[in-house]
Design a protein around this motif. Structure first.
Motif, PDB file in Angstrom:
ATOM      1  N   ASP A  94       0.868  -0.844  -0.014  1.00 14.64           N
ATOM      2  CA  ASP A  94      -0.109   0.089   0.002  1.00 14.64           C
ATOM      3  C   ASP A  94       0.887   0.800  -0.422  1.00 14.64           C
ATOM      4  OD1 ASP A  94      -2.039  -1.571   0.149  1.00 14.64           O
ATOM      5  OD2 ASP A  94      -2.442  -1.619   2.270  1.00 14.64           O
ATOM      6  N   LYS A  95       2.269   1.298   0.711  1.00  7.76           N
ATOM      7  CA  LYS A  95       2.769   2.057   0.576  1.00  7.76           C
ATOM      8  C   LYS A  95       3.790   2.853  -0.439  1.00  7.76           C
ATOM      9  CE  LYS A  95       7.533   3.603   2.949  1.00  7.76           C
ATOM     10  NZ  LYS A  95       8.281   3.217   3.514  1.00  7.76           N
ATOM     11  N   LEU A  96       3.779   1.359  -0.852  1.00  6.61           N
ATOM     12  CA  LEU A  96       4.814   1.553  -2.868  1.00  6.61           C
ATOM     13  C   LEU A  96       3.294   1.760  -3.729  1.00  6.61           C
ATOM     14  CD1 LEU A  96       7.221  -1.576  -2.718  1.00  6.61           C
ATOM     15  CD2 LEU A  96       7.558   0.735  -2.188  1.00  6.61           C
ATOM     16  N   SER A  97       1.956   1.652  -3.858  1.00  5.44           N
ATOM     17  CA  SER A  97       1.548   1.680  -4.676  1.00  5.44           C
ATOM     18  C   SER A  97       0.587   3.485  -4.169  1.00  5.44           C
ATOM     19  CB  SER A  97      -0.230   1.487  -4.441  1.00  5.44           C
ATOM     20  OG  SER A  97      -0.788   1.929  -4.801  1.00  5.44           O
ATOM     21  N   LEU A  98       1.179   4.244  -3.387  1.00  4.40           N
ATOM     22  CA  LEU A  98       1.058   4.761  -2.654  1.00  4.40           C
ATOM     23  C   LEU A  98       2.101   5.998  -3.088  1.00  4.40           C
ATOM     24  CD1 LEU A  98      -0.520   7.637  -1.549  1.00  4.40           C
ATOM     25  CD2 LEU A  98      -0.325   7.627   0.439  1.00  4.40           C
ATOM     26  N   LEU A  99       2.954   5.666  -2.951  1.00  2.00           N
ATOM     27  CA  LEU A  99       4.224   6.425  -3.401  1.00  2.00           C
ATOM     28  C   LEU A  99       4.470   6.107  -5.019  1.00  2.00           C
ATOM     29  CD1 LEU A  99       7.114   5.935  -1.154  1.00  2.00           C
ATOM     30  CD2 LEU A  99       5.786   7.857  -1.346  1.00  2.00           C
ATOM     31  N   LYS A 100       4.349   5.001  -5.462  1.00  9.49           N
ATOM     32  CA  LYS A 100       4.165   5.480  -7.329  1.00  9.49           C
ATOM     33  C   LYS A 100       3.147   6.333  -7.661  1.00  9.49           C
ATOM     34  CE  LYS A 100       3.466   1.407 -10.532  1.00  9.49           C
ATOM     35  NZ  LYS A 100       2.924   2.235 -12.068  1.00  9.49           N
ATOM     36  N   ASN A 101       1.816   6.207  -7.285  1.00  8.33           N
ATOM     37  CA  ASN A 101       0.830   7.018  -7.749  1.00  8.33           C
ATOM     38  C   ASN A 101       1.525   8.994  -7.463  1.00  8.33           C
ATOM     39  OD1 ASN A 101      -1.321   5.317  -8.293  1.00  8.33           O
ATOM     40  ND2 ASN A 101      -2.001   5.613  -6.043  1.00  8.33           N
ATOM     41  N   LYS A 102       1.758   8.986  -6.337  1.00  7.46           N
ATOM     42  CA  LYS A 102       2.862  10.573  -6.982  1.00  7.46           C
ATOM     43  C   LYS A 102       3.257  10.917  -7.569  1.00  7.46           C
ATOM     44  CE  LYS A 102       0.480  13.032  -3.102  1.00  7.46           C
ATOM     45  NZ  LYS A 102      -0.045  14.309  -3.185  1.00  7.46           N
ATOM     46  N   MET A 103       4.456   9.650  -7.976  1.00  6.04           N
ATOM     47  CA  MET A 103       5.451   9.709  -8.767  1.00  6.04           C
ATOM     48  C   MET A 103       5.359  10.120 -10.467  1.00  6.04           C
ATOM     49  SD  MET A 103       8.336   6.611  -9.831  1.00  6.04           S
ATOM     50  CE  MET A 103       7.349   6.428 -10.285  1.00  6.04           C
TER      51      MET A 103
ATOM     52  N   GLU B 222       7.872  12.711   1.916  1.00 13.67           N
ATOM     53  CA  GLU B 222       9.491  12.146   2.008  1.00 13.67           C
ATOM     54  C   GLU B 222       9.133  11.938   3.707  1.00 13.67           C
ATOM     55  OE1 GLU B 222      13.395  14.636   4.347  1.00 13.67           O
ATOM     56  OE2 GLU B 222      11.823  15.399   2.657  1.00 13.67           O
ATOM     57  N   ASN B 223       8.336  11.892   4.441  1.00 17.87           N
ATOM     58  CA  ASN B 223       7.842  11.643   4.819  1.00 17.87           C
ATOM     59  C   ASN B 223       7.048  10.068   4.959  1.00 17.87           C
ATOM     60  OD1 ASN B 223       7.895  13.902   6.795  1.00 17.87           O
ATOM     61  ND2 ASN B 223       6.568  14.793   6.893  1.00 17.87           N
ATOM     62  N   LEU B 224       6.219  10.030   4.372  1.00 18.62           N
ATOM     63  CA  LEU B 224       6.099   8.601   4.475  1.00 18.62           C
ATOM     64  C   LEU B 224       6.976   7.684   3.140  1.00 18.62           C
ATOM     65  CD1 LEU B 224       3.276   6.547   3.621  1.00 18.62           C
ATOM     66  CD2 LEU B 224       3.492   7.543   1.140  1.00 18.62           C
ATOM     67  N   MET B 225       8.189   8.448   3.299  1.00 19.66           N
ATOM     68  CA  MET B 225       9.165   7.433   2.590  1.00 19.66           C
ATOM     69  C   MET B 225      10.440   6.692   4.218  1.00 19.66           C
ATOM     70  SD  MET B 225      10.380   9.540  -0.775  1.00 19.66           S
ATOM     71  CE  MET B 225      12.012   8.437  -0.674  1.00 19.66           C
ATOM     72  N   GLU B 226      10.200   7.585   5.065  1.00 17.95           N
ATOM     73  CA  GLU B 226      10.357   7.493   5.895  1.00 17.95           C
ATOM     74  C   GLU B 226      10.197   6.764   6.899  1.00 17.95           C
ATOM     75  OE1 GLU B 226      11.080  10.936   7.922  1.00 17.95           O
ATOM     76  OE2 GLU B 226      13.333  11.835   6.426  1.00 17.95           O
ATOM     77  N   HIS B 227       8.806   7.061   7.290  1.00 19.33           N
ATOM     78  CA  HIS B 227       7.344   6.424   8.149  1.00 19.33           C
ATOM     79  C   HIS B 227       7.628   4.310   7.313  1.00 19.33           C
ATOM     80  CE1 HIS B 227       4.485   5.119  10.556  1.00 19.33           C
ATOM     81  NE2 HIS B 227       3.418   4.611   9.930  1.00 19.33           N
ATOM     82  N   ASP B 228       8.208   3.548   8.729  1.00 18.66           N
ATOM     83  CA  ASP B 228       8.067   2.472   8.485  1.00 18.66           C
ATOM     84  C   ASP B 228       7.188   1.539   8.751  1.00 18.66           C
ATOM     85  OD1 ASP B 228       8.619  -0.317   8.515  1.00 18.66           O
ATOM     86  OD2 ASP B 228      10.272  -0.518  10.095  1.00 18.66           O
ATOM     87  N   VAL B 229       6.185   1.610   7.990  1.00 15.64           N
ATOM     88  CA  VAL B 229       5.269   1.024   8.149  1.00 15.64           C
ATOM     89  C   VAL B 229       4.493  -0.571   8.795  1.00 15.64           C
ATOM     90  CG1 VAL B 229       3.749   3.017   6.535  1.00 15.64           C
ATOM     91  CG2 VAL B 229       4.942   0.531   5.554  1.00 15.64           C
ATOM     92  N   GLY B 230       6.169  -1.622   8.909  1.00 14.58           N
ATOM     93  CA  GLY B 230       5.871  -2.451   8.952  1.00 14.58           C
ATOM     94  C   GLY B 230       6.567  -2.961  10.420  1.00 14.58           C
TER      95      GLY B 230
END
Length: 549
Positions: free
Chosen positions: A54-63, A102-110
């Motif tokens: 989910d995190k990667l999907s959100l980052l990919k949409n932003k990209m 940047e905050n989302l990239m730094e946040h460890d969702v696991g």
């Protein structure tokens, strides 16, 4: 190969500490709980992967969004930034929007899922390093006892029957490494060769925790320990082609060359033509653990386990099946079903000796009390674990439940003996490759401290209840009688351990063969001499092993 596992220079052995608080491998009833542990871990891993995706999907949409805007701007930069709306949005993207990214990239969702693993270790059963080593040794014991081909085992086949998926090269490598840790160089060579073979067949993208050089290092040293210096040198040279600066391999190469030159010189001095087989190393060679068994006895034991040794057809025809009452009045209405297994000593099997409901209850009562099965030290009298007895056991008192009392009374009816001097009912579940090497149930003369504190005399008789069927293996074999009893749920085997003059009948030496597939549950009732004076009177001479029926 990591530094921790590399072979020590020269002829040094690898010493690895193993945890001693596991022993899940000693009872399949406890191994079953590991599947529950694995199920929880799989669910936790699925959650971890889901939030990461989910995190990667959100980052990919932003990209994708940023790339589209950036492509539009790049086509005419002046026109793009001249538009005040575009200028505002560009500024916003590089401030608040990018800060969120940047905050989302730094946040460890696991993090939560990783914390779960720590908590699970406190509440779930996890195997230890000792369990891994015990499971490996058990598999190798089965391979030896039932003469299983290494490649067939790796394919998941046991005696020609496909039971499981194939082992990967990594699985084989770990089995070889466990053998090496145990100084078992014979099986190290077998399984490292299998690992090498499978590594060459597997897809290049398959994850492997070892390299060809790792396998060669184990193989060369283990082959040397097996006594074949020339093959060890060939493998070492192959290793040095891959890793020319390998310090230990270079040192071993010089040693092997010196050893070969010395052996050739010794042959010349003796006038040898050099055609004899290379002498084995004078260093200790560990194959499989044979305990105190001699080579001949071990061979007979394993042949019995495989069903290759049997009484002659003529002897088998003399054995009978019949209904008996054993002089118990109420048994006239429902006599016992007796099958003779051996005449002298007299060994019988009672059918329908325990009912399904009784066996289920006894198993439920025993599970929470399971402890590693022990043997008695003949010198100190102390109870201790042994690698030739792989099982867990529990003891149930007669007065604990009416079902146990009924089983004990039925034992008295089957044997004609007094149960007052019998030990509690021992319930046993065998582990991976579970077995019990050849032994006597009675105490021999030199075992002065056996049954110390009981004051009940020696074990006069044994009743062994089989509480499960076993798919393959698991027979009870009498090593000097060429007789094997195969587990059948609900049956009970009975024999006398002592002659009428009180001496132990050494012909009753028996063993529990390794369980190849399936699970084995048994319960034992050991009956002592005290109180049997009128049930089985003593005599000055040895008897023929008969008992009252």
């Amino acid at each position: 190969m990591s530094a921790d596992w590399r072979l020590l220079g020269g002829l040094c052995l690898l010493l690895v500490g193993v945890a001693v608080n596991g022993e899940l491998y000693t009872a399949l009833a406890e191994m079953e709980e590991l599947l529950e542990t694995e199920s929880v871990l799989i669910t936790n891993l699925e959650g971890y992967i889901r939030v990461q995706e989910d995190k990667l999907s959100l980052l990919k949409n932003k990209m994708d969004e940023y790339q589209r805007e950036h492509a539009d701007a790049a086509s005419d930069i002046t026109a793009y930034v001249s538009n005040p709306i575009n200028a505002y949005l560009l500024t916003k993207r590089l401030t608040t929007d990018w800060r969120q990214v940047e905050n989302l990239m730094e946040h460890d969702v696991g993090t939560d899922f990783l914390q779960n693993l720590t908590q699970y270790r406190n509440v779930l059963k996890f195997p230890s390093d000792e369990d891994l080593n015990g499971a490996a040794v058990a598999l190798l014991r089965l391979q030896d006892t039932y003469q299983l081909d290494t490649s067939s085992v790796a394919r998941g086949k046991l005696n020609g029957i496909q039971y499981s998926t194939e082992m990967s090269s990594d699985d084989c490598f770990e089995l070889g490494r466990q053998s090496y840790v145990n100084n078992d160089y014979h099986h190290t060579v077998l399984w490292m060769n299998e690992a090498m073979s499978r590594m060459l067949e597997e897809p290049l993208n398959q994850t492997q925790t070892f390299t060809r050089a790792d396998v060669l290092e184990y193989l060369a040293f283990s082959t040397y320990k097996e006594g074949n210096v020339e093959s060890a040198l060939v493998m070492t040279n192959e290793l040095l082609q891959l890793l020319p600066n390998h310090e230990r391999a270079n040192g071993n190469k010089r040693f092997y060359e010196k050893e070969i030159a010395h052996q050739k010189e010794m042959k010349k001095m003796k006038g040898d033509d050099g055609t004899d087989e290379m002498p084995v190393s004078d260093l200790p060679v560990a194959r499989s653990d044979t305990g105190e068994l001699g080579v001949k006895e071990r061979k007979s034991y394993e042949m019995l386990c495989r069903g290759e040794l049997k009484p002659s057809p003529t002897y088998m025809r003399s054995l009978r099946c019949r209904y008996v009452t054993n002089n118990v009045p109420f048994l006239r209405l429902g006599p016992l079903k007796l099958e003779e297994a051996h005449k002298d000593p007299y060994i019988v099997i009672y059918h329908d000796a325990m009912y399904d409901s009784e066996m289920d209850l006894i198993k439920r009562m025993a599970r929470p009390r399971f402890r590693r099965a022990t043997v008695q030290n003949s010198v100190t009298g102390a109870l201790e674990t042994a690698n030739y007895r792989i099982s867990k056991s529990a003891w149930l008192k007669t007065e604990e439940d009416s079902v146990i009392a009924k089983v004990v009374q039925r034992t008295a009816d089957m044997t004609g003996l007094d149960m007052e001097s019998a030990e509690e009912l021992q319930v046993v579940n065998y582990g991976i490759g579970g077995h019990y090497a050849p032994h006597f149930d009675f105490a021999r003369r030199e075992e002065k401290r056996a049954f110390e504190g009981l004051n009940l005399g020696n074990r006069i008789a044994t009743v062994l209840f089989y509480m499960s069927d076993v798919e393959q293996g698991g027979a009870t074999v009498f090593t000097t009688l060429r007789t094997a009893l195969w587990p059948k749920r609900g049956t009970a085997a009975f024999w006398m351990n002592l002659h009428r003059d009180g001496e132990g009948d050494k012909r009753t030496q028996h063993a529990a063969c390794p369980v190849l597939t399936g699970t084995k549950w048994v319960s034992n009732k050991w009956i002592h001499e005290r109180g049997q004076e009128f049930r089985r009177p003593c005599a000055l001479n040895e008897d023929s092993g008969d008992f009252a029926i």
